[in-house]
Write an enzyme that holds these catalytic residues in place. Structure first.
Site, PDB file in Angstrom:
ATOM      1  CE1 TYR A  10      -1.466 -10.157   6.589  1.00  0.00           C
ATOM      2  CE2 TYR A  10      -2.890  -8.893   5.132  1.00  0.00           C
ATOM      3  CZ  TYR A  10      -1.627  -9.233   5.572  1.00  0.00           C
ATOM      4  OH  TYR A  10      -0.536  -8.655   4.994  1.00  0.00           O
TER       5      TYR A  10
ATOM      6  CG  ASP B 152      10.575  -9.620   7.051  1.00  0.00           C
ATOM      7  OD1 ASP B 152       9.533  -8.961   6.880  1.00  0.00           O
ATOM      8  OD2 ASP B 152      11.693  -9.238   6.661  1.00  0.00           O
TER       9      ASP B 152
ATOM     10  CD  GLU C 125      -2.244  -3.924  -0.889  1.00  0.00           C
ATOM     11  OE1 GLU C 125      -1.923  -3.174   0.049  1.00  0.00           O
ATOM     12  OE2 GLU C 125      -2.168  -5.173  -0.795  1.00  0.00           O
TER      13      GLU C 125
ATOM     14  CG  HIS D 146      -3.393  -1.190   3.692  1.00  0.00           C
ATOM     15  ND1 HIS D 146      -3.358  -1.395   5.060  1.00  0.00           N
ATOM     16  CD2 HIS D 146      -3.091  -2.390   3.124  1.00  0.00           C
ATOM     17  CE1 HIS D 146      -3.050  -2.672   5.299  1.00  0.00           C
ATOM     18  NE2 HIS D 146      -2.889  -3.301   4.137  1.00  0.00           N
TER      19      HIS D 146
ATOM     20  CD  GLU E 119      -2.054  -5.805   6.394  1.00  0.00           C
ATOM     21  OE1 GLU E 119      -3.048  -5.930   5.656  1.00  0.00           O
ATOM     22  OE2 GLU E 119      -1.024  -5.183   6.044  1.00  0.00           O
TER      23      GLU E 119
ATOM     24  CD  GLU F 235       0.152  -1.357   3.176  1.00  0.00           C
ATOM     25  OE1 GLU F 235       0.353  -2.303   2.381  1.00  0.00           O
ATOM     26  OE2 GLU F 235       0.258  -1.470   4.409  1.00  0.00           O
TER      27      GLU F 235
HETATM   28  N1  BES Z   1       1.028  -4.437   3.703  1.00  0.00           N
HETATM   29  C1  BES Z   1       0.762  -5.725   3.184  1.00  0.00           C
HETATM   30  C2  BES Z   1       2.008  -6.422   2.687  1.00  0.00           C
HETATM   31  C3  BES Z   1       3.099  -6.560   3.728  1.00  0.00           C
HETATM   32  C4  BES Z   1       2.812  -6.879   5.039  1.00  0.00           C
HETATM   33  C5  BES Z   1       4.416  -6.391   3.360  1.00  0.00           C
HETATM   34  C6  BES Z   1       3.845  -6.998   5.973  1.00  0.00           C
HETATM   35  C7  BES Z   1       5.430  -6.517   4.281  1.00  0.00           C
HETATM   36  C8  BES Z   1       5.142  -6.822   5.590  1.00  0.00           C
HETATM   37  C9  BES Z   1      -0.265  -5.671   2.059  1.00  0.00           C
HETATM   38  O1  BES Z   1      -1.263  -4.728   2.252  1.00  0.00           O
HETATM   39  C10 BES Z   1      -0.968  -6.985   2.024  1.00  0.00           C
HETATM   40  O2  BES Z   1      -1.570  -7.316   3.002  1.00  0.00           O
HETATM   41  N2  BES Z   1      -0.913  -7.694   0.902  1.00  0.00           N
HETATM   42  C11 BES Z   1      -1.599  -8.946   0.725  1.00  0.00           C
HETATM   43  C12 BES Z   1      -2.916  -8.674   0.033  1.00  0.00           C
HETATM   44  C13 BES Z   1      -4.056  -9.569   0.441  1.00  0.00           C
HETATM   45  C14 BES Z   1      -4.287  -9.673   1.914  1.00  0.00           C
HETATM   46  C15 BES Z   1      -5.343  -9.136  -0.254  1.00  0.00           C
HETATM   47  C16 BES Z   1      -0.689  -9.845  -0.105  1.00  0.00           C
HETATM   48  O3  BES Z   1       0.449  -9.445  -0.380  1.00  0.00           O
HETATM   49  O4  BES Z   1      -1.078 -10.937  -0.464  1.00  0.00           O
HETATM   50 ZN    ZN Z   2      -2.580  -5.324   3.834  1.00  0.00          ZN
END
Ligand code: BES
Ligand code: ZN
Length: 605
Positions: free
Chosen positions: A381, A373, A294, A297, A316, A269
């Site tokens: 989520y 990580d 996104e 967010h 999330e 995002e």
């Molecule tokens: N912000 C996250 C991706 C992220 C989280 C990167 C933690 C690094 C550390 C992004 O908004 C996300 O949640 N992406 C998901 C989308 C899905 C839940 C619809 C993905 O990457 O799959």
């Molecule tokens: Zn996210």
């Protein structure tokens, strides 16, 4: 739980208000030569020392209001990096500002950056660079107070070779030929909305763009621009829907950039410029929920931000809640329920993978000495969503609960919050229903591992009926009548069961021809299912998918699945080692841990 502004110091002595960045990209050496001026406000009197986060940075010089300042790099921490301790040559008082200028150089192995060779791009002609700062990688690109509790604006000038285009998570603010070198261009950016450091983002490559709405363009290498424009054509409708739900969109532009296949996430995002994996280009808009996510967010995460990564579920969970409210408005309540049910399954899978007693399955985990990580999963989520959905049911339905979410966003916009602050506001907003809220088992929801204490009731759907079939009755029409969403869920259901007999997966291939499916969510689940049933012919296909794209959600489980197939373990490990150097640094590090190969010669540890 700490909310320290820097990973290393234990007191909140100062906060960064603005960053002025000068970045000079050197593709030959794979480094960024940077100069950053941080406008720092003192929060105490006689302020004369501060610590910045860095990771693998070479620090050339430091000054304070133009005067040289003494600095020292402390010991390197495995994932936090190295503290940069700075002494000012003078004192300032509480409320006063100082401009700290740091001249530095990044490392070719900076964890925030992936440098791609021309061969690794679609066009094959030009190199490419992209960043991914969340959660704590910004410090490997810019020395800063790398904490989501601190918000600042930024201005940037990015100096790149003239064949390349630079974009950032900000408004574009013009460009000029480098007055010192007419083979280079300087791109300028401004981000006037205060945001945390993890949202600083940069991409440099042979980029083109196309308009897809009044405030939106898609960016990518020219090979993907048209496909992306089609795939994300619903963007403006989603933005308007989100504004109706959550309030005005304050970030001005909302562009989407489609990255090369090694981008480790589905979407990121970054303000004004969402990053997206090319695995979303399904050809039928069926994976556009990632864009709705996104977009969401822009309110939950980017306006209201988790104060530390222990409160990541606030980012999330609320974003998944908003994402599904958007699908409720654009599709139907039934579709929202269908997606919610799939989410519960994803949560179940994460709990199974981590183990039901693993504290990392807490909604609010302790991250003392845990690399965010490593902690990443569906838990924040989907446990977060499940809690919000449960509260929605208790408080009187989606409209009523969305009233709370909107009010929470308004109250905490431009700041960072903890779970406690969120909960206090929940009790304030629903002050007439406190008796109901007091019946919620908050400790079980937030601080207890495993599945939530309450399971919502979803409407059952086609895939659940399909699961009951026996082998002899498989027919092509079973799958033909399923949408790609339903087929994805059907395969997810099968993945939760014991491995199917090999005869079943072969029969499924014969009748449904799932090998021909290109939708990444379908392909990923199907190939996992096949490898799990020990279908040898599927191994090369699974490894192909694991290496052709690098979205961690797909690549990590695919590698793990093949490694569990004893006969192919070594082949998978060797393939990983052969690809490692060209992989994204974070992905490569996590897969090395997953496969327990931590040395470069491939010896297991
Ligand atoms: N912000 C996250 C991706 C992220 C989280 C990167 C933690 C690094 C550390 C992004 O908004 C996300 O949640 N992406 C998901 C989308 C899905 C839940 C619809 C993905 O990457 O799959
Ligand atoms: Zn996210």
């Amino acid at each position: 739980m700490s909310s320290d502004p820097c990973s290393f110091c234990s007191f909140t002595r100062c906060v960064t208000k603005h960053l002025n960045l000068n970045l000079h990209l050197d593709f030959d050496r794979r480094v960024i030569r940077g100069k950053v001026a941080l406008t720092v406000e003192a929060l105490e009197d006689r302020f004369s020392a501060l610590t910045l986060d860095t990771r693998d940075l070479k620090i050339v010089s430091v000054s304070a209001n133009g005067q040289p300042a003494c600095f020292n790099l402390g010991p390197k921490h495995s994932f936090k990096g190295t503290p940069l301790d700075i002494s000012l040559p003078f004192d300032i008082s509480r409320g006063q500002h100082v401009i700290m200028e740091v001249t530095y150089e990044t490392s070719p192995s900076a964890s925030a950056l992936q440098w791609l060779t021309p061969e690794q791009t679609a066009g094959k002609k030009h190199p490419y660079l992209f960043s991914q700062c969340q959660a704590h990688h910004c410090r490997s690109m810019v020395p800063c107070q790398d904490s989501p509790s601190i918000k600042h604006t930024y201005y940037a000038q990015v100096n790149v070779p003239k064949d390349l285009v630079a974009v950032m998570s900000a408004m574009r603010d013009g460009q000029e030929v480098d007055p010192q070198d007419n083979n280079r261009i300087i791109y300028k950016f401004r981000q006037p909305v205060p945001m945390p450091s993890y949202l600083i983002a940069i991409v440099v490559g042979a980029l083109e763009s196309r308009e897809i709405g009044p405030r939106s363009r898609v960016w990518s290498e020219k090979e993907f621009v048209d496909k992306a424009a089609f795939e994300f054509s619903e963007t403006e409708t989603m933005l308007k829907t989100a504004e109706d739900l959550a309030g005005p969109y304050v970030w001005g532009q909302y562009d989407i950039l489609v990255l090369p296949p090694s981008f480790p996430y589905g979407g990121m995002e970054n303000p004004c410029l969402t990053f997206a994996t090319p695995t979303l280009l399904a050809g039928d808009k069926s994976l556009s929920n990632v864009i709705a996510h996104e977009i969401s967010h822009s309110w939950t995460g980017n306006l209201v931000t988790n104060k530390t990564w222990e409160h990541f579920w606030l980012n999330e969970g609320h974003t998944v809640y908003l994402e599904r409210m958007i699908s409720r408005c654009m599709e139907s309540e039934q579709f929202r329920q269908f997606k919610a049910m799939g989410g519960w399954k994803d949560l179940q899978d994460s709990v199974n993978t981590f183990g039901a007693n693993n504290p990392l399955t807490n909604l609010v985990p302790s991250l003392q000495d845990v690399d965010p990580d490593d902690a990443f999963s569906s838990v924040p989520y989907e446990k977060g969503f499940a809690l919000l959905y449960h509260l929605e049911e208790l408080m009187g339905g989606p409209e009523v609960f969305m009233g709370f979410v909107k009010s929470y966003i308004q109250l905490f916009a431009y700041s960072s919050v903890t779970t406690e602050e969120w909960k206090n506001y929940l009790f304030t907003y629903f002050k007439d229903k406190v008796d109901v809220l007091n019946k919620v088992d908050w400790n079980a929801w937030m601080f207890t591992p495993g599945m939530p204490p309450v399971k919502p009731h979803w409407v059952t759907s086609v895939p659940h009926q399909a699961k009951e079939q026996d082998l002899s009755s498989f027919k092509e029409s079973d799958v033909k009548m399923l949408s790609s969403h339903q087929l994805t869920e059907f395969l997810s259901l099968l993945l939760q069961e014991n491995p199917l007999p090999l005869t079943h997966v072969k029969k499924m291939q014969e009748v449904y021809d799932l090998n021909a499916r290109t939708n990444s969510e379908i392909r990923f689940r199907w190939l996992r299912l096949c490898v799990r049933s020990r279908w040898e012919e599927s191994v090369p296909l699974a490894l192909k998918m694991a290496t052709e794209q690098g979205r961690m959600k797909f690549t990590r489980p695919l590698f793990r699945e093949v490694v569990n197939f004893e006969k192919y373990r070594d082949q998978a490990v060797q393939l990983f080692l052969a690809h490692r150097a060209g992989m994204h640094p974070v992905t490569a590090g996590l897969i090395a841990k997953d496969l327990k190969v931590n040395t470069s010669d491939g010896t297991s540890q």
